[in-house]
Scaffold this motif. Sequence first.
Motif, mmCIF file in Angstrom:
data_model
loop_
_atom_site.group_PDB
_atom_site.id
_atom_site.type_symbol
_atom_site.label_atom_id
_atom_site.label_comp_id
_atom_site.label_asym_id
_atom_site.label_seq_id
_atom_site.Cartn_x
_atom_site.Cartn_y
_atom_site.Cartn_z
ATOM 1 N N UNK A 90 1.187 -1.600 -0.338
ATOM 2 C CA UNK A 90 -0.425 -0.221 0.430
ATOM 3 C C UNK A 90 1.310 1.597 0.421
ATOM 4 N N UNK A 91 2.110 1.245 -0.553
ATOM 5 C CA UNK A 91 2.964 2.424 -0.961
ATOM 6 C C UNK A 91 4.466 2.061 -1.474
ATOM 7 N N UNK A 92 5.142 3.190 -1.937
ATOM 8 C CA UNK A 92 6.196 2.539 -2.749
ATOM 9 C C UNK A 92 6.862 2.022 -2.193
ATOM 10 N N UNK A 93 7.688 1.362 -2.015
ATOM 11 C CA UNK A 93 8.661 1.059 -1.961
ATOM 12 C C UNK A 93 9.915 1.055 -0.810
ATOM 13 N N UNK A 94 10.052 2.305 -1.679
ATOM 14 C CA UNK A 94 11.720 3.742 -1.351
ATOM 15 C C UNK A 94 11.020 4.081 0.023
ATOM 16 N N UNK A 95 9.742 3.980 -0.077
ATOM 17 C CA UNK A 95 9.473 5.180 1.224
ATOM 18 C C UNK A 95 9.386 3.851 2.265
ATOM 19 N N UNK A 96 8.934 3.068 2.183
ATOM 20 C CA UNK A 96 8.793 1.737 3.256
ATOM 21 C C UNK A 96 9.953 1.827 4.690
ATOM 22 N N UNK A 97 9.338 1.319 5.470
ATOM 23 C CA UNK A 97 10.111 1.467 6.494
ATOM 24 C C UNK A 97 10.089 -0.086 7.373
ATOM 25 N N UNK A 98 11.198 -0.665 8.514
ATOM 26 C CA UNK A 98 11.339 -1.892 8.398
ATOM 27 C C UNK A 98 9.910 -2.467 8.822
ATOM 28 N N UNK A 99 9.429 -1.205 9.938
ATOM 29 C CA UNK A 99 8.141 -1.861 10.455
ATOM 30 C C UNK A 99 7.118 -1.775 9.004
ATOM 31 N N UNK A 100 7.033 -1.680 7.948
ATOM 32 C CA UNK A 100 5.897 -1.862 6.796
ATOM 33 C C UNK A 100 5.603 -3.103 7.153
ATOM 34 N N UNK A 101 6.708 -4.331 7.067
ATOM 35 C CA UNK A 101 7.207 -6.002 6.481
ATOM 36 C C UNK A 101 6.539 -6.412 7.472
ATOM 37 N N UNK A 102 5.771 -6.320 7.872
ATOM 38 C CA UNK A 102 4.884 -7.427 9.390
ATOM 39 C C UNK A 102 4.764 -9.347 8.534
ATOM 40 N N UNK A 103 4.012 -9.013 7.290
ATOM 41 C CA UNK A 103 3.674 -9.781 6.925
ATOM 42 C C UNK A 103 5.185 -10.869 6.693
ATOM 43 N N UNK A 104 6.025 -9.971 6.195
ATOM 44 C CA UNK A 104 7.454 -10.663 5.508
ATOM 45 C C UNK A 104 8.191 -11.705 6.345
ATOM 46 N N UNK A 105 8.090 -11.074 7.735
ATOM 47 C CA UNK A 105 8.475 -11.360 8.891
ATOM 48 C C UNK A 105 7.754 -12.423 9.607
ATOM 49 N N UNK A 106 6.971 -12.035 9.494
ATOM 50 C CA UNK A 106 5.897 -13.504 9.719
ATOM 51 C C UNK A 106 6.376 -14.501 8.837
ATOM 52 N N UNK A 107 5.707 -14.295 7.331
ATOM 53 C CA UNK A 107 5.772 -15.177 6.885
ATOM 54 C C UNK A 107 7.662 -16.284 6.692
#
Length: 277
Positions: A90-107
Motif C-alpha cells: 500500500x505504499x512505494x517500496x522506497x518510502x517503506x520502513x522496516x515496520x511496514x514488512x510485518x507480513x514478510x517477518x511472519x512468513x
Amino acid sequence: MTLEQTALDWLEDLADTLAGTLLDVVPIASVLFGFQYLILRRKVPNIGRVVAGFIYVVIGLTLFLVGLEKALFPLGRLMATQLTSPDFLGLVPELATWSDYGWVYLFAALIGFSTTIAEPALIAVALKVQEVSGGAIRAGGLRLAVAAGASMGVTLGTLRIIEGLALHHLIIGAYAVVIVQTLLAPKAIIPLAYDSGGVTTSTVTVPLVTALGLGLASVIPGRSPLLDGFGMIALTCLFPMITVMGYAQMAHLLARLRARRATKSPSAPPSSPEAPS
C-alpha cells in the motif's frame, strides 16, 4: 508450449537430475563398500536390502531435487515478490520502513519453523538422541527447540536484508551469546546444541531459505542479491545453538527448583493402620 513439449522438458530435467544424483551417491557407496570388502574384508550383511536402500535414496533425492527446482524455489521467489509489492504494502517500496514488512517477518518465521520441523536430518538426529539418552531428551522437544531457533535466524536474516544491516555484526553478537551460554549450560547438552545448528542446513531448509533471501534482495530497493541475498543460512544454523542450550538451561533450572521445593516441603505423616487403603 504444448503439453508434449512440457512433458519432454520435464523428462529431460528428470534424467539430468538423476544422472547428477548418481554421481553424488556413487562415491559414498564406493567408500562404504570399499572399506567393507577391502579393509574389513567382510561381506555386507543383507546386501539385497542395502542395495535396495541405495536405489530408494537415488530415486527419492532425484524427485526431491526436481520438486525443489520446479516448485519450491519459484514459490519462494514468488512469495517474496508478492509480500513486498507496492500493491500489497500500500505504499512505494522506497518510502517503506522496516515496520511496514510485518507480513514478510511472519512468513519468514513460519517458513523457518516449518521447514526445520520437516528436516529429515533433524528428525534422524533427534530420534538417535532420544535413543542414546534413554528418553531423557525427547525427540519432539529437541525438534521444537531447533525449529524455534531456525525461525529466529530466518526472521533476523529477513530484517537484515530489509534494513541493510551488516551480517558480521549479527554473527559476532550471536556467537558472543553462544560463548556465554557454553560456559553456563549443562555440559552434556553443549555438543548436541552445536550439532543441532548444523542439521538445519540440509535438503529442505536451505533451498527455501535461500530462495526467500534471494527473492527479497531482488525486490527490496538498494539491495544486491549477491551481497545481501546470502547469509541467511549462517543465521539459520547459528540460532538453534542458542535455543537448544537455552532449552537445556531452563529445564535444568526448573529441575533444581523442583528439587529445592521437595527438600523444603515437610514430609507427609505416615498413615495409620486403620486408615482405608
